[in-house]
Design an enzyme around this catalytic site. Structure first.
Site, short mmCIF file in Angstrom:
data_model
loop_
_atom_site.label_atom_id
_atom_site.label_comp_id
_atom_site.label_asym_id
_atom_site.label_seq_id
_atom_site.Cartn_x
_atom_site.Cartn_y
_atom_site.Cartn_z
N THR A 1 0.77 -0.99 -0.15
CA THR A 1 -0.22 0.08 -0.42
C THR A 1 1.00 1.24 0.00
O THR A 1 0.37 2.18 -0.52
CB THR A 1 -1.29 0.17 1.02
N LYS B 1 0.31 -7.82 12.77
CA LYS B 1 -0.36 -7.18 11.97
C LYS B 1 -2.09 -7.66 13.22
O LYS B 1 -2.38 -9.02 12.84
CB LYS B 1 -0.54 -6.79 11.32
#
Lengths: 660, 458
Positions: B111, B267
């Site tokens: 990203t 994460k």
């Protein structure tokens, strides 16, 4: 020499005034399938199911963010975005655990578009404005980095565009409608805390329909009338939210020799005329000023380069000026800058009572968050002495044609503000800049930011394009909204309002609230209408703070009257009592007390009988015609402790008894 | 530097015919007329995108909006003066200034290197590091970039051991050439696998390897990767540290980033800025937006200029990570054995349980027999916990003891993903079964803690 005072009137035809509106109206649309009662009541956001619920209580979530200028689709950083980057600072966002979610906080991709909002906006576009619906709608990201959107952009989609029949008629004139878009409302600006801008996320994401008109209005009055008409047409759909803050207008104003200026976020329709007029005056005045400084004074780039921020702390070390004393104590300073050749021009009015100095103040505020400026044309004043002024002049190296500005506060802010003003003057040299201006409460406008270019829109990739399918089109086609005439008829026949009252009610912003009171809360129609269009207005005129009387309060009050708990004539008194006590005593309590003080039917009958007896003579002479006189006597005796209608019906009975 | 690929999706059918009839290409300004519906528009033809329906022309209007117009027999096109070019992104070459601390930066995709693609209408990985620099002017006044390389452009879930080896090779080159540290821009979803892999592969390093990514794409004003990248660069340039770390937002605020140990980070959220959490230990430190670092009271390896990197990058790819849960079919392990896997990490429940003693008539649900078979056939079976927090234990319950007796190894407080990566690395570098077991239980890069801390739970 140039005239310092701005005119207060203008010949709109001569200067070629053109006004276009961008009318923003919040849509009431619960997210399909939501079980949240708040969302059902207030509607939902455009890209998440959160309720469109504006709150007064303190937020329980605080988040700090920084936004950056980014390049758009064509690879250019928008001028407006660059401008915001210049002011870079931390932004504080306030949110609520129960009525906002990760979408508003920019911590999660959006949900699919609120289909109900889309449907309603499309139906309005087609049936109210005769626009052609976009076959495949693309949601775009419009870059906005002023902090009012957590993401750094606003999601918006054009949903309909103009054809030859896209217009409304106001005062017999055709006003073209260019397009409608469906977009998310921005976060609410809560002002500043220290250097930080503060926004609240309860408003962020509420669906808005934006209606853009052609620049077909040529007088300030017409601009107001068109706005009122559009407001009325939207209310008639029943699809929109109501109340303060649910409508906002952007006004695009230009004069023939001027440029297009956008006045952003006008909430009060009755001020539109003033804003348009003052903006036309400002453009006229700016042109005159620029011509004068360029041609007569030969003000040029070199002069602008002389504008540099200089620390003047030393000059004010022993000052008696309170503001400066305080600032120096708090480790702030006084920043000064010379404005070459501007002696006497800082008090030049751009709008009535709005000077060049005021414009510089506004620039300092938006660019640096500074508190404002002081300038040479207004000093000595505010405790600053003649002697200090001459020291300032000396320190800045000013000759007699030059002016100067002072910024009292943080040193960094002062420097940014001076540079902001310098940049602005450079733009002025090139002609009237295209800019966005903010409405001020007095009807003038202040500088806000440069007008953004077209390079700030690109696709919202979290939302696929939306194809209008047959099913949706058929649903839209089936919709039928009342015309104003039809609604007026209904007010007169079904609600039995007089033509005048019906007309007033129809045009009133609270028309849909009126209908709700009658249809859903069984309030007497005439009572509701009179209270809204007459009682409240006359109380406001008498100086009563009726802003405290919100819809809930009014509903409770009128229901109570309709149920016969308190007399109709007590409405004004209750409102006055409530306003005076600023809500310290709840309305329910006031009503309770009033109810308790009401006479019982027996007590009332007793009094009426007594009065009938006292006036036997008159009754004998006048018969039923003595009713009026007797009513007056009785009402003054019961003094609000009984309802007039009740008194009248008992009196009628007693009278006929007495006569017979 | 890799070249940009553009996928051309062409208009088809009636739309294509109409466009061809006026010889227009995307970017061309057009007048679009529908006499029957009484309207006309002007705008620029946009390339078709994947999601656009057939028979729709995508047009950018002068007000900036894009709309899709239906191609019907009533639609007429007219080519008119004007054109826009899309896909232009400003680049900023990294500066090399004397006197500033020097680092290198490696791009791998994700990203943080994403932007809008007008062809698909989606977010794609296309940005070169130079294009990201454009948004971060403040970096250049304090840090000098010796090398900026784009190694590949992959989503983090598509990165595996060959890519880890490539990253390790380049990090080694850079560190050994004398830079203060290296920043690795990486997709976030599986960044903690890569940070573990680099931790094991690189071994002793002279300065930090700081990995950073973004949870919001770089096209928006709220691009979180900016602060992550700035902070990671500062860590690489200046921090007194010699470990592989992940530098990501500490909270949803753009005020500071945590410096997470590469083997103890995970994460933990699909989308939040502060998705990365240190598990079982506090973050090594926190770096605020002005670059001030606050270290936590936890052992860390300090910068040591004299260290030369001698990486061990061999990796055994025949490994697997499986989850054991109520009703899970232990035959999955048979399948792995038959596929020739050399080791499997099991993410068990609680202290490291696998279903062991189901009711008599459901015996086939027990994992014990197949664990036994696996270890007898020479596979390494490691047990970790899906609670993520806390330490496994081989003795507390009977089932745990039996798992151990079947040959499975409880891997202390190692995270399942870290254990999986470590297993591949250990098997790639050591043959001996006993040695493998010993090293799996030896703390190499902070993956196993000596004792469990009280202050490090959620």
């Amino acid at each position: 020499m140039i005239k310092i005072k701005a005119p207060t009137e203008l010949d709109t035809e001569k200067i070629g005034l053109k006004v276009g509106l961008e009318f923003h109206q919040q849509i009431h649309a619960p997210y399909p399938g939501t079980k949240d009662p708040l969302a059902q009541k207030h509607g939902s956001k455009l890209f998440c199911p959160c309720p469109s619920f504006i709150r007064e209580d303190d937020a329980d979530i605080i988040v700090y963010r920084q936004l950056r200028a980014v390049s758009g689709e064509t690879g250019e950083v928008d001028i407006a975005a660059k401008f915001e980057q210049m002011k870079r600072s931390m932004i504080k966002y306030e949110a609520y655990s129960d009525t906002t979610c990760l979408v508003e906080l920019d911590e999660e991709p959006i949900f699919p578009i609120n289909k109900d909002a889309l449907f309603k906006a499309l139906a309005i576009s087609k049936h109210v404005f005769n626009l052609t619906l976009v076959k495949e709608i693309q949601v775009l990201r419009k870059t906005i980095v002023d902090g009012s959107n957590t993401s750094g952009f606003q999601r918006t989609a054009e949903i309909a565009y103009r054809n030859n029949d896209s217009y409304i008629i106001v005062d017999g004139k055709k006003i073209g409608i260019l397009q409608t878009s469906l977009e998310e409302d921005s976060a609410k600006n809560m002002g500043r805390e220290g250097g930080k801008r503060v926004f609240r996320l309860d408003r962020l994401g509420i669906p808005l329909i934006e209606i853009a008109t052609a620049p077909d209005m040529h007088t300030p009055e017409m601009a107001r009338k068109v706005a009122e008409r559009i407001g009325l047409l939207l209310r008639l759909t029943g699809y929109v939210k109501r109340g303060l803050g649910t409508i906002r207008q952007d006004l695009n104003v230009s004069i023939a020799k001027g440029t297009r200026i956008e006045i952003k976020g006008v909430q009060q329709l009755d001020l539109i005329e003033k804003y348009v007029k003052n903006e036309a005056i400002r453009q006229q005045r700016m042109l005159e000023l620029l011509e004068y400084v360029k041609n007569e004074l030969k003000f040029n780039e070199n002069d602008i380069e002389k504008i540099v921020p200089i620390d003047l702390k030393q000059v004010f070390k022993k000052t008696n000026a309170k503001l400066i004393q305080k600032t120096l104590k708090a480790k702030g300073t006084v920043t000064g800058a010379l404005i070459p050749k501007f002696n006497g021009l800082l008090k030049y009015e751009l709008q009535p009572n709005y000077r060049v100095g005021t414009e510089f103040s506004e620039i300092a505020k938006v660019v640096a968050g500074a508190g404002g400026i002081l300038h040479s044309d207004e000093l000595p004043k505010y405790g600053i002495t003649e002697e200090e002024v001459s020291k300032v002049r000396e320190k800045l190296g000013i000759s007699k044609n030059d002016g100067f500005i002072l910024l009292v506060g943080d040193k960094k802010q002062g420097t940014i503000a001076v540079n902001g003003i310098k940049e602005m003057l450079k733009l002025w040299l090139q002609g009237l800049p295209r800019e966005v201006r903010a409405p001020r409460p007095d009807g003038t406008t202040g500088y806000l930011r440069p007008l953004p270019g077209g390079s700030r829109m690109y696709p919202e990739t979290d939302s696929p394009p939306i194809l209008l399918d047959q099913e949706l089109l058929e649903k839209i086609n089936k919709v039928k909204f009342d015309t104003p005439e039809e609604r007026l008829q209904r007010y007169m026949t079904k609600y039995k309002l007089s033509n005048k009252l019906a007309n007033q009610m129809l045009k009133h912003p609270q028309a849909s609230f009126f209908e709700e009171l009658v249809e859903e809360y069984n309030v007497d129609a005439k009572l509701a209408a009179t209270t809204i269009v007459e009682t409240l207005v006359s109380l406001r005129r008498e100086g009563v703070d009726v802003d405290l009387i919100n819809e809930n309060i009014l509903k409770t009050l009128l229901q109570s009257v309709s149920k016969g708990e308190i007399p109709r004539d007590a409405i004004s008194d209750v409102i006055i009592t409530y306003s005076k006590q600023k809500g310290k005593r709840t309305l329910e309590k006031i009503i309770e007390e009033l109810k308790a003080s009401q006479m019982s039917d027996e007590e009332l009958k007793q009094i009426i009988r007594e009065i009938v007896k006292e006036n036997e003579q008159m009754i004998k002479e006048k018969g039923m015609r003595s009713m009026g006189a007797l009513m007056g006597k009785i009402m003054s005796k019961v003094q609000g402790k009984a309802d007039g209608r009740k008194v009248s019906s008992i009196l009628k009975e007693e009278l006929s008894n007495a006569i017979n | 530097m890799t070249s940009k690929k553009t996928v051309n999706i062409s208009y088809t059918g009636k739309a294509q015919e109409l466009i061809r009839s006026v010889q227009a290409e995307p970017g061309q300004r057009l007048k679009i007329i529908n006499k029957k519906e009484k309207w006309e528009l002007e705008g620029y033809l946009l390339p078709k995108n994947e999601f656009t329906s057939d028979n729709i022309l995508l047009v950018k209007l002068d007000n900036g909006y894009n709309i899709g117009i239906e191609v019907t027999s009533d639609l007429e096109l007219e080519k008119i003066e004007g054109q826009i070019t899309l896909e232009r992104f400003p680049r900023r070459l990294p500066s090399q200034k004397k006197g500033l601390p020097e680092i290198s930066l490696l791009g791998t995709g994700g990203t943080i290197a994403s932007r809008i693609d007008y062809v698909t209408g989606g977010v794609v990985m296309a940005l070169d590091p130079e294009e990201i620099f454009f948004a971060l002017p403040e970096l250049f006044s304090e840090i000098s970039f010796r090398n900026v390389k784009s190694l590949f452009k992959l989503g983090s879930e598509d990165i595996w051991y060959k890519q880890w080896q490539l990253i390790a090779k380049h990090v080694t080159e850079e560190l050994n050439s004398g830079v203060n540290g290296v920043v690795v821009m990486h997709g976030t979803d599986a960044m903690h696998y890569s940070s573990s892999a680099l931790s094991f592969m690189l071994g002793d390093i002279p300065g930090p390897v700081a990995m950073a990514g973004g949870q919001r794409s770089s096209d928006r004003g709220s691009f979180d990767g900016a602060l992550n990248l700035i902070s990671a660069s500062r860590v690489a340039a200046k921090a007194d540290l010699a470990e592989v770390v992940v530098v990501m937002h500490a909270t949803p605020d753009d005020q500071s980033c945590y410096i997470h140990r590469g083997t103890k980070v995970r994460k933990m959220h699909t989308s939040r800025r502060d998705a990365f959490k240190s598990i079982d230990i506090p973050p090594l430190g926190e770096i605020d937006y002005e670059g001030n670092i606050k270290w936590n009271r936890i052992e860390r390896r300090h910068r040591k200029k004299s260290v030369s990197v001698d990486p061990k990058t061999d990796f055994e790819p025949k490994i697997a990570l499986v989850k054991a849960y109520p009703g899970s079919d232990p035959e999955i392990l048979d399948w792995f054995i038959d596929r020739g896997k050399k080791g499997v990490i099991i993410e068990g429940t609680g202290l490291g349980h696998v279903p062991s003693f189901p009711p008599e008539d459901e015996k086939e649900r027990s994992w014990l027999p197949v664990i036994k078979r696996a270890t007898e056939e020479g596979l390494f079976i490691g047990l970790t916990s899906q609670t993520l927090y806390g330490r496994t234990h081989p003795y507390v319950y009977r089932a745990l003891r039996f798992a151990r007796l079947s040959g499975a190894v409880h891997l202390e407080d190692m995270l399942p993903e870290t254990a999986y990566v470590k297993l591949g690395w250990v098997l790639g570098n050591y043959d001996n079964e006993k040695e493998v077991k010993k090293i799996m239980l030896t703390n190499l890069a902070g993956e196993i803690t000596e004792k469990s801390r009280f202050d490090s739970f959620i």
